[in-house]
Write an enzyme that holds these catalytic residues in place. Structure first.
Site, mmCIF file in Angstrom:
data_model
loop_
_atom_site.group_PDB
_atom_site.id
_atom_site.type_symbol
_atom_site.label_atom_id
_atom_site.label_comp_id
_atom_site.label_asym_id
_atom_site.label_seq_id
_atom_site.Cartn_x
_atom_site.Cartn_y
_atom_site.Cartn_z
ATOM 1 N N THR A 143 3.700 93.480 65.820
ATOM 2 C CA THR A 143 4.011 94.434 64.755
ATOM 3 C C THR A 143 2.748 94.860 64.000
ATOM 4 O O THR A 143 2.826 95.378 62.878
ATOM 5 C CB THR A 143 5.016 93.840 63.746
ATOM 6 O OG1 THR A 143 4.413 92.686 63.124
ATOM 7 C CG2 THR A 143 6.306 93.436 64.432
ATOM 8 N N ASN A 201 -3.348 95.376 58.403
ATOM 9 C CA ASN A 201 -3.117 95.892 57.045
ATOM 10 C C ASN A 201 -4.181 95.386 56.078
ATOM 11 O O ASN A 201 -4.638 96.112 55.201
ATOM 12 C CB ASN A 201 -1.746 95.441 56.556
ATOM 13 C CG ASN A 201 -0.620 96.175 57.259
ATOM 14 O OD1 ASN A 201 -0.718 97.373 57.506
ATOM 15 N ND2 ASN A 201 0.418 95.449 57.624
ATOM 16 N N ASP A 222 5.984 93.492 57.943
ATOM 17 C CA ASP A 222 5.866 92.383 58.901
ATOM 18 C C ASP A 222 6.610 91.166 58.362
ATOM 19 O O ASP A 222 7.293 90.450 59.106
ATOM 20 C CB ASP A 222 4.405 91.984 59.090
ATOM 21 C CG ASP A 222 3.503 93.101 59.556
ATOM 22 O OD1 ASP A 222 3.195 93.987 58.741
ATOM 23 O OD2 ASP A 222 3.120 93.096 60.746
ATOM 24 N N HIS A 246 9.291 99.592 58.930
ATOM 25 C CA HIS A 246 8.812 99.720 60.311
ATOM 26 C C HIS A 246 9.074 98.457 61.164
ATOM 27 O O HIS A 246 9.797 98.505 62.141
ATOM 28 C CB HIS A 246 7.299 99.976 60.318
ATOM 29 C CG HIS A 246 6.845 101.120 59.484
ATOM 30 N ND1 HIS A 246 6.995 102.443 59.835
ATOM 31 C CD2 HIS A 246 6.199 101.126 58.288
ATOM 32 C CE1 HIS A 246 6.465 103.219 58.908
ATOM 33 N NE2 HIS A 246 5.977 102.454 57.963
ATOM 34 N N ASP A 247 8.436 97.371 60.799
ATOM 35 C CA ASP A 247 8.325 96.237 61.718
ATOM 36 C C ASP A 247 9.628 95.492 62.007
ATOM 37 O O ASP A 247 9.832 95.048 63.147
ATOM 38 C CB ASP A 247 7.267 95.253 61.181
ATOM 39 C CG ASP A 247 5.875 95.879 61.179
ATOM 40 O OD1 ASP A 247 5.038 95.443 60.378
ATOM 41 O OD2 ASP A 247 5.640 96.804 61.976
ATOM 42 N N PHE A 307 -0.948 103.906 62.380
ATOM 43 C CA PHE A 307 -1.951 102.919 61.986
ATOM 44 C C PHE A 307 -2.180 101.832 63.053
ATOM 45 O O PHE A 307 -3.324 101.547 63.418
ATOM 46 C CB PHE A 307 -1.544 102.273 60.657
ATOM 47 C CG PHE A 307 -2.472 101.194 60.177
ATOM 48 C CD1 PHE A 307 -2.139 99.861 60.352
ATOM 49 C CD2 PHE A 307 -3.688 101.505 59.584
ATOM 50 C CE1 PHE A 307 -2.994 98.855 59.915
ATOM 51 C CE2 PHE A 307 -4.552 100.514 59.146
ATOM 52 C CZ PHE A 307 -4.212 99.182 59.308
ATOM 53 N N ASN A 308 -1.126 101.170 63.524
ATOM 54 C CA ASN A 308 -1.313 100.036 64.443
ATOM 55 C C ASN A 308 -2.099 100.439 65.680
ATOM 56 O O ASN A 308 -2.948 99.704 66.168
ATOM 57 C CB ASN A 308 0.044 99.452 64.866
ATOM 58 C CG ASN A 308 0.711 98.651 63.776
ATOM 59 O OD1 ASN A 308 0.061 98.229 62.823
ATOM 60 N ND2 ASN A 308 2.014 98.464 63.900
ATOM 61 N N ASP A 316 0.583 91.446 61.259
ATOM 62 C CA ASP A 316 -0.482 91.610 60.244
ATOM 63 C C ASP A 316 0.155 91.759 58.857
ATOM 64 O O ASP A 316 -0.017 92.753 58.167
ATOM 65 C CB ASP A 316 -1.369 92.823 60.570
ATOM 66 C CG ASP A 316 -0.619 94.155 60.511
ATOM 67 O OD1 ASP A 316 -1.263 95.183 60.210
ATOM 68 O OD2 ASP A 316 0.612 94.165 60.750
HETATM 69 O O1 RIB Z 1 2.277 102.339 60.747
HETATM 70 C C1 RIB Z 1 3.121 101.280 60.340
HETATM 71 C C2 RIB Z 1 2.579 99.972 60.810
HETATM 72 O O2 RIB Z 1 1.283 99.764 60.247
HETATM 73 C C3 RIB Z 1 3.408 98.761 60.342
HETATM 74 O O3 RIB Z 1 3.309 97.744 61.302
HETATM 75 C C4 RIB Z 1 2.729 98.341 59.071
HETATM 76 O O4 RIB Z 1 2.882 96.933 58.793
HETATM 77 C C5 RIB Z 1 1.296 98.619 59.405
HETATM 78 O O5 RIB Z 1 0.793 97.502 60.136
HETATM 79 CA CA CA Z 2 2.513 95.531 60.658
#
Ligand code: RIB
Ligand code: CA
Length: 312
Positions: free
Chosen positions: A126, A41, A16, A242-243, A168-169, A11
């Protein structure tokens, strides 16, 4: 050794995007069969456009597919307050030449997995897990064709980043996460406890900026924007990347520490919706369905990322 076939489900999102660049720079190790976009996102129309922009920037001729625009059960939420209104603030948006494939991402995932009866495929989500879960629900026959699912999502001691309890994901589509984590295939899950160690400090971003190529420059631009929210919130020395940790795991798993644990998803309580209950100390007899990645050699990660971005 033949490159490992993967599908990246994402996303974009600045982080990403960097994960896509890292994978695109590693053709000896990874064969990207396709990129599937999901709402997360920012809405799907932007995440699929952003994925195609990254293909243009990296001069990678890869098929990009649009997937699910809404979570399986819950109403959609997004994260423009972090990623900006385009999802990839920090670089100028342009209309990509890379076309959007007609096939729906879920159909692509199913068709590709079923056609790969010789070599199973690794899925690298991701973003929210809606596309992956929908594919599994629609045609469980794909499961034996999945080598491993390497996911960015969840949190243990770090707590949530969108709510006190949820990352979040997972929060966007907890029902999808529940399906995927219980699908029975090998899962490696890297959450905030790991990714919050992977901070894009000024020194690390400066190293990337010295590479002098379009992809590295785009990475610096995106990280410079992405940087502002987390550094203020966490008073940290840089934003967590993160990703790209998922792709780095595929390239150099020795950089990571993992532990087989049960990870269960809260799908009932509004207070803790999307919480990942990580049974790190095995205090329950729940099945150990996940390899929980909890530590990383951060300098080793940035050495890898910088070396690969230099290839463009
Ligand atoms: O919490 C971090 C994740 O949420 C990452 O994948 C970022 O791109 C968002 O999608
Ligand atoms: Ca992401």
């Amino acid at each position: 050794m033949a490159p490992r076939p993967i599908i990246i489900d994402c996303d974009p999102g600045q982080d990403d995007a960097v994960a896509l660049f890292l994978a695109m720079a590693s053709p000896d190790e990874l064969e990207i069969l396709g990129i599937t976009a999901v709402a997360g996102n920012v809405p799907l129309a932007l995440t699929e456009r952003n994925a195609r922009m990254m293909c243009d920037l990296a001069n990678s001729q890869l098929p990009v597919f649009a997937g699910c625009a809404e979570p399986m059960v819950r109403d959609a939420i997004s994260a423009e307050y972090i990623h900006g209104e385009t999802g990839i603030n920090g670089i100028d948006v342009f209309e990509p030449k890379t076309p959007l494939q007609d096939e729906h991402a879920v159909d692509f995932i199913i068709d590709t997995l079923l056609s790969k009866d010789t070599v199973p495929v690794t899925l690298v989500p991701t973003g929210p897990l809606t596309n992956i879960a929908t594919a599994i629900e629609r045609n469980p026959a794909i499961l034996p064709h999945i080598e491993e699912i390497v996911i960015m999502g969840g949190a243990m001691r770090e707590g949530g980043n969108r709510t006190p309890s949820a990352e979040f994901n997972i929060l966007v589509d907890p029902h999808a996460a529940d399906i995927v984590l219980n699908c029975g295939r090998p899962i490696t899950l890297m959450g905030l406890d790991l990714t919050h160690k992977v901070l894009s400090t000024e020194e690390r971003v400066a190293r990337i900026g010295e590479l002098n190529n379009a992809v590295a420059d785009a990475t610096v631009g995106m990280l410079s924007f992405f940087h502002r929210y987390d550094t203020e919130k966490y008073s940290s020395q840089g934003t967590p990347l993160h990703d790209p940790c998922t792709v780095a795991y595929l390239l150099r798993p020795e950089l990571f520490k993992t532990k087989d644990c049960n990870v269960s998803i809260e799908t009932e309580s509004e207070l803790t919706m999307g919480h990942t209950a990580v049974d790190f100390w095995h205090v329950t007899d729940r099945p150990r369905n996940v390899s929980w990645a909890f530590d990383i050699d951060v300098d080793g990660f940035y050495d890898l990322l910088t070396e690969r971005l230099a290839r463009f």
